[in-house]
Scaffold this motif. Sequence first.
Motif, PDB file in Angstrom:
ATOM      1  N   GLU A  37       2.920  57.135  -8.282  1.00  0.00           N
ATOM      2  CA  GLU A  37       1.933  57.766  -7.412  1.00  0.00           C
ATOM      3  C   GLU A  37       2.455  57.884  -5.989  1.00  0.00           C
ATOM      4  O   GLU A  37       2.152  58.862  -5.284  1.00  0.00           O
ATOM      5  CB  GLU A  37       0.640  56.958  -7.437  1.00  0.00           C
ATOM      6  N   VAL A 227      -4.526  62.663  -9.939  1.00  0.00           N
ATOM      7  CA  VAL A 227      -4.235  61.279 -10.314  1.00  0.00           C
ATOM      8  C   VAL A 227      -5.354  60.708 -11.168  1.00  0.00           C
ATOM      9  O   VAL A 227      -5.129  60.095 -12.221  1.00  0.00           O
ATOM     10  CB  VAL A 227      -4.005  60.413  -9.055  1.00  0.00           C
ATOM     11  N   GLY A 347      -0.999  57.531  -1.643  1.00  0.00           N
ATOM     12  CA  GLY A 347      -0.226  57.047  -2.783  1.00  0.00           C
ATOM     13  C   GLY A 347      -0.058  55.541  -2.756  1.00  0.00           C
ATOM     14  O   GLY A 347      -0.237  54.865  -3.772  1.00  0.00           O
TER      15      GLY A 347
END
Length: 380
Positions: A37, A227, A347
Amino acid sequence: MGFELARLIAGQIFLHACMAGMRMAAPLMALREGYSEAAVGVLLALFALTQVFLALPAGRYADRQGVRRPLALSVAVATAGAGAAAAFPIFPVLCLSALMVGGATGVASIALQRHVGRAASGATQLRQVFSWLAIGPALSNFLGPFLAGLLIDHTGFRIAFFAMALLPLATWFWVRRTRELPPVAAPPGARRGAAWDLLAQPQFRRLMLVNWLLSSCWDVHTFVVPVLGHQRGLSASVIGTLLGAFALAATFVRIAMPLLAARLQEWKVITVAMAATALLFVVYPLVPTAWAMGLCSVLLGLALGSVQPMIMSTLHQTTPEHRHGEALGLRLMAINGSSVVMPILFGVAGAAVGVAGVFWSVGALVAGGTRLALRMKPAD
């Protein structure tokens, strides 16, 4: 101005759709290739990095050259950037493509906004034309991710990237005959200072802070939805549709706003949008299904979609005409400087505390920022 504005909006749609599709497809490919991520956050940040450095020069270039030359350059660079990803779909090339496509879109945006703002007369017409112009990115935020998602699911990433590379060519078809406006000369005795001098105006300073907070909300939605969808096992088509629903809602509210422009006040619209966004950011990570996520995306699109026309109208009313391009460049540099840093932080934060923590943290910031919007009320 009606047909001219329609052609500019059409051109903007295709160029911005290229970036919107790449912003959805490139991170999704990186996730499927096993990148973290945090790496996806870096990739998304690169879409804004070039704009940080190009925004002020692009604004000054638009002040000197008008609209057609910046647009021609933007079309060429965006096509080359997306084409590189189609030819070599690997992570380093995706990073290069993000730099090129993001930079090209930023340069075109400044030139278009400056041109449309100069062509308008009066506060009501400013609200109207910027509401119409804002329809372009809203539609392209549906077209790009939806098209990319369908192509990824049915033909693969390479064809999706190739399709994105073709979109900017349609932009030039629509804007190549745009008539340039007469150049603007600085008033006698006006001193050309640094762009940062514009921040000496309290209203402009508050406007930049509010714009930064709300642009961060767009970044959160763009970053977190893929995500979150990946974590919940949603397909690329469904993820693209969620992003598209957000974009369609933003389009709808921007279509309605020109009809209501005479009754709207910029500071009121911005304040209500910030309060609604903060509330939706609390709810979004708690909803369990794709349908509920879609409803939240639609409501967020309605709230955030109403803001940009009000921001642009206020900016053109509070800055000198001969420095409109420079002010637009400063605005774009500020929000994209944030867009470079924020996805990386998203992230890292997403890996540490989860996507819900990202939503709630940004929602708290936006809730606190409503005080700035209230202070944008013009003095009686």
